[in-house]
Design a protein around this motif. Structure first.
Motif, PDB file in Angstrom:
ATOM      1  N   THR A   1       0.786  -1.247   0.000  1.00  0.00           N
ATOM      2  CA  THR A   1       0.000   0.000   0.000  1.00  0.00           C
ATOM      3  C   THR A   1       0.816   1.295   0.000  1.00  0.00           C
ATOM      4  OG1 THR A   1      -0.391  -0.488   2.341  1.00  0.00           O
ATOM      5  CG2 THR A   1      -2.227  -0.856   0.820  1.00  0.00           C
ATOM      6  N   PRO A   2       1.997   1.352   0.634  1.00  0.00           N
ATOM      7  CA  PRO A   2       2.735   2.638   0.560  1.00  0.00           C
ATOM      8  C   PRO A   2       3.049   3.012  -0.890  1.00  0.00           C
ATOM      9  CG  PRO A   2       3.699   1.221   2.239  1.00  0.00           C
ATOM     10  CD  PRO A   2       2.707   0.377   1.476  1.00  0.00           C
ATOM     11  N   TYR A   3       3.402   2.021  -1.697  1.00  0.00           N
ATOM     12  CA  TYR A   3       3.730   2.291  -3.096  1.00  0.00           C
ATOM     13  C   TYR A   3       2.470   2.658  -3.877  1.00  0.00           C
ATOM     14  CZ  TYR A   3       6.175   1.945  -7.524  1.00  0.00           C
ATOM     15  OH  TYR A   3       6.724   2.242  -8.743  1.00  0.00           O
ATOM     16  N   MET A   4       1.388   1.937  -3.584  1.00  0.00           N
ATOM     17  CA  MET A   4       0.130   2.235  -4.288  1.00  0.00           C
ATOM     18  C   MET A   4      -0.364   3.648  -3.950  1.00  0.00           C
ATOM     19  SD  MET A   4      -1.867  -1.344  -3.834  1.00  0.00           S
ATOM     20  CE  MET A   4      -1.521  -2.780  -4.847  1.00  0.00           C
ATOM     21  N   GLU A   5      -0.150   4.061  -2.696  1.00  0.00           N
ATOM     22  CA  GLU A   5      -0.576   5.421  -2.304  1.00  0.00           C
ATOM     23  C   GLU A   5       0.196   6.491  -3.077  1.00  0.00           C
ATOM     24  OE1 GLU A   5      -1.902   3.883   2.063  1.00  0.00           O
ATOM     25  OE2 GLU A   5      -0.210   5.277   1.970  1.00  0.00           O
ATOM     26  N   LEU A   6       1.480   6.215  -3.312  1.00  0.00           N
ATOM     27  CA  LEU A   6       2.274   7.160  -4.118  1.00  0.00           C
ATOM     28  C   LEU A   6       1.714   7.259  -5.533  1.00  0.00           C
ATOM     29  CD1 LEU A   6       6.082   6.422  -3.530  1.00  0.00           C
ATOM     30  CD2 LEU A   6       4.799   8.434  -2.819  1.00  0.00           C
ATOM     31  N   MET A   7       1.380   6.096  -6.100  1.00  0.00           N
ATOM     32  CA  MET A   7       0.832   6.084  -7.467  1.00  0.00           C
ATOM     33  C   MET A   7      -0.447   6.923  -7.520  1.00  0.00           C
ATOM     34  SD  MET A   7       1.384   2.019  -8.207  1.00  0.00           S
ATOM     35  CE  MET A   7       0.948   1.895  -9.923  1.00  0.00           C
ATOM     36  N   SER A   8      -1.334   6.719  -6.525  1.00  0.00           N
ATOM     37  CA  SER A   8      -2.599   7.463  -6.513  1.00  0.00           C
ATOM     38  C   SER A   8      -2.351   8.964  -6.368  1.00  0.00           C
ATOM     39  CB  SER A   8      -3.480   7.016  -5.339  1.00  0.00           C
ATOM     40  OG  SER A   8      -3.764   5.647  -5.471  1.00  0.00           O
ATOM     41  N   ARG A   9      -1.352   9.309  -5.531  1.00  0.00           N
ATOM     42  CA  ARG A   9      -1.048  10.734  -5.313  1.00  0.00           C
ATOM     43  C   ARG A   9      -0.616  11.396  -6.623  1.00  0.00           C
ATOM     44  NH1 ARG A   9       3.260  13.151  -1.820  1.00  0.00           N
ATOM     45  NH2 ARG A   9       3.769  11.100  -1.014  1.00  0.00           N
ATOM     46  N   ARG A  10       0.230  10.683  -7.376  1.00  0.00           N
ATOM     47  CA  ARG A  10       0.731  11.246  -8.636  1.00  0.00           C
ATOM     48  C   ARG A  10      -0.423  11.404  -9.649  1.00  0.00           C
ATOM     49  NH1 ARG A  10       4.853  14.513  -9.976  1.00  0.00           N
ATOM     50  NH2 ARG A  10       5.400  14.256 -12.166  1.00  0.00           N
ATOM     51  N   VAL A  11      -1.315  10.419  -9.669  1.00  0.00           N
ATOM     52  CA  VAL A  11      -2.469  10.509 -10.579  1.00  0.00           C
ATOM     53  C   VAL A  11      -3.338  11.701 -10.158  1.00  0.00           C
ATOM     54  CG1 VAL A  11      -4.592   9.363 -11.357  1.00  0.00           C
ATOM     55  CG2 VAL A  11      -2.473   8.046 -11.149  1.00  0.00           C
ATOM     56  N   ALA A  12      -3.560  11.867  -8.836  1.00  0.00           N
ATOM     57  CA  ALA A  12      -4.385  12.978  -8.338  1.00  0.00           C
ATOM     58  C   ALA A  12      -3.767  14.334  -8.688  1.00  0.00           C
ATOM     59  CB  ALA A  12      -4.568  12.843  -6.824  1.00  0.00           C
ATOM     60  N   GLN A  13      -2.441  14.352  -8.854  1.00  0.00           N
ATOM     61  CA  GLN A  13      -1.769  15.603  -9.246  1.00  0.00           C
ATOM     62  C   GLN A  13      -1.910  15.876 -10.746  1.00  0.00           C
ATOM     63  OE1 GLN A  13       2.274  14.868  -7.958  1.00  0.00           O
ATOM     64  NE2 GLN A  13       1.916  15.665  -5.888  1.00  0.00           N
ATOM     65  N   GLY A  14      -2.612  14.970 -11.448  1.00  0.00           N
ATOM     66  CA  GLY A  14      -2.858  15.191 -12.879  1.00  0.00           C
ATOM     67  C   GLY A  14      -1.841  14.531 -13.798  1.00  0.00           C
ATOM     68  N   HIS A  15      -1.133  13.489 -13.281  1.00  0.00           N
ATOM     69  CA  HIS A  15      -0.077  12.869 -14.089  1.00  0.00           C
ATOM     70  C   HIS A  15      -0.380  11.415 -14.443  1.00  0.00           C
ATOM     71  CE1 HIS A  15       2.493  16.356 -13.518  1.00  0.00           C
ATOM     72  NE2 HIS A  15       2.249  16.304 -12.212  1.00  0.00           N
ATOM     73  N   GLY A  16      -1.658  11.129 -14.677  1.00  0.00           N
ATOM     74  CA  GLY A  16      -2.055   9.752 -14.984  1.00  0.00           C
ATOM     75  C   GLY A  16      -1.467   9.216 -16.267  1.00  0.00           C
ATOM     76  N   ASP A  17      -0.999  10.123 -17.148  1.00  0.00           N
ATOM     77  CA  ASP A  17      -0.435   9.667 -18.430  1.00  0.00           C
ATOM     78  C   ASP A  17       1.052   9.323 -18.319  1.00  0.00           C
ATOM     79  OD1 ASP A  17       0.256  12.305 -17.926  1.00  0.00           O
ATOM     80  OD2 ASP A  17       0.153  12.927 -20.042  1.00  0.00           O
TER      81      ASP A  17
END
Ligand code: FVH
Length: 296
Positions: free
Chosen positions: A267-283
């Motif tokens: 989960t710590p790694y998954m939370e980082l992924m979600s944070r980056r997507v929330a910042q608008g960097h899903g691509d």
């Protein structure tokens, strides 16, 4: 007993733990005249029978060294303890004791003040891999390049020798980076086996083979991340973007729940992924996560 070969560089080795002993045997087998010293002298007995000279003290071992002095001790503090009082002027030191990058840099300055040259090494092998090139083990070196070149032939005896830069801390930094990545991989493997732990009819050996194959294939993404970090464009060459992977994490977590597995290794790694997507960097690919865990 292995015999000395007249044209081979003599080696002095301080530290005969599991790794030191394996290194000693590799140099003896290759015909290098070898002097050894260990805090607990009994450990030198078998090597003496194999043709090594056993020095009475570490100070005497260093003083009589005609070739490089190799250190393979427990940690940085034991290097201080062992070399305290030894005259290092004009000596070539190769420190294979695991150190932090900061300790390696300090050690290089420390050696220079004493008139010695120093090469720092990080061993990427376990003792049974030493002297067996087919196992793929190697030792990372950094610091004095001339010293590395002068002793390259000798350094290549126990395992492959890779020089990674003149900054004395860089061998240790590479070593720690590789071990840190390995730790993450072991966490993933632990989670994978926990998922199947209660499955009576599932073949663990088959899963192990699949894990080895899959992780090997996925490890190549390190190149993608390196290229993205170099260019600054984290969307460059993306094959699987963060938005897609983050959506997939929900399936991983739901499956962990169903299989009664605590997901905290992931989960710590998954939370980082979600944070980056929330910042608008899903691509993007994974490179952007590097910036999220830096303490600036
Ligand atoms: N063994 C491994 O799998 C890993 C592989 C990757 C690299 N590491 C590093 O190699 C260094 C030596 O490891 P080792 O396996 O030889 O370690 P030990 O068998 O525990 O032997 C330790 C030697 O250090 C001596 N020693 C410890 N403290 C002192 C001290 N204060 N003064 C003098 N000598 C000291 C110890 O002496 P003794 O206990 O036999 O008297 C051993 O010679 C290490 O940096 C790994 O991280 C190995």
């Amino acid at each position: 007993m292995d015999t000395d070969t007249a044209d081979k560089t003599p080696v002095t080795l301080l530290g005969l733990g599991d790794m030191g002993t394996a290194l000693a045997r590799a140099w003896r087998a290759a015909g290098h005249p070898l002097t050894v010293w260990n805090r607990t002298p009994q450990k030198a007995g078998p090597l003496a029978e194999e043709g090594a000279r056993v020095a009475a003290t570490q100070t005497e071992a260093v003083a009589s060294a005609d070739g490089p002095v190799i250190l393979c001790l427990l940690d940085d503090a034991s290097v201080d303890e062992v070399l305290d009082g030894a005259d290092l002027f004009g000596k070539d030191l190769v420190n294979l004791t695991t150190s932090t990058p900061a300790q390696a840099r300090r050690r290089a300055r420390w050696a220079e003040k004493r008139g010695a040259r120093l090469l720092d090494g990080g061993i990427m092998a376990v003792p049974p891999m030493i002297g067996r090139p087919e196992t793929g083990g190697y030792i990372l070196y950094s610091g004095d390049r001339a010293l590395f070149e002068r002793h390259r032939e000798l350094l290549e005896v126990p395992a492959g020798a890779k020089f990674v830069g003149e900054d004395a801390g860089h061998a240790a930094l590479h070593d720690i980076a590789l071990l840190s990545a390995m730790t993450g991989m072991f966490a993933g493997i632990t989670h994978a086996f926990a998922l199947v732990h209660e499955e009576k009819d599932l073949d663990r050996a088959e899963l192990a083979s699949l894990l080895v194959e899959w992780l090997g294939a996925m490890a190549g993404s390190a190149h993608e991340i390196a290229d993205q970090l170099a260019s600054g464009d984290y969307t460059e060459g993306v094959t699987s973007n963060l938005a897609m992977m983050t959506a997939g994490n929900d399936t991983l977590l739901a499956s962990a729940e169903d299989q009664s597995v605590d997901p905290r290794l992931l989960t710590p790694y998954m939370e980082l992924m979600s944070r980056r997507v929330a910042q608008g960097h899903g691509d993007e690919g994974l490179a952007g996560l590097v910036t999220l865990i830096r303490r600036e």
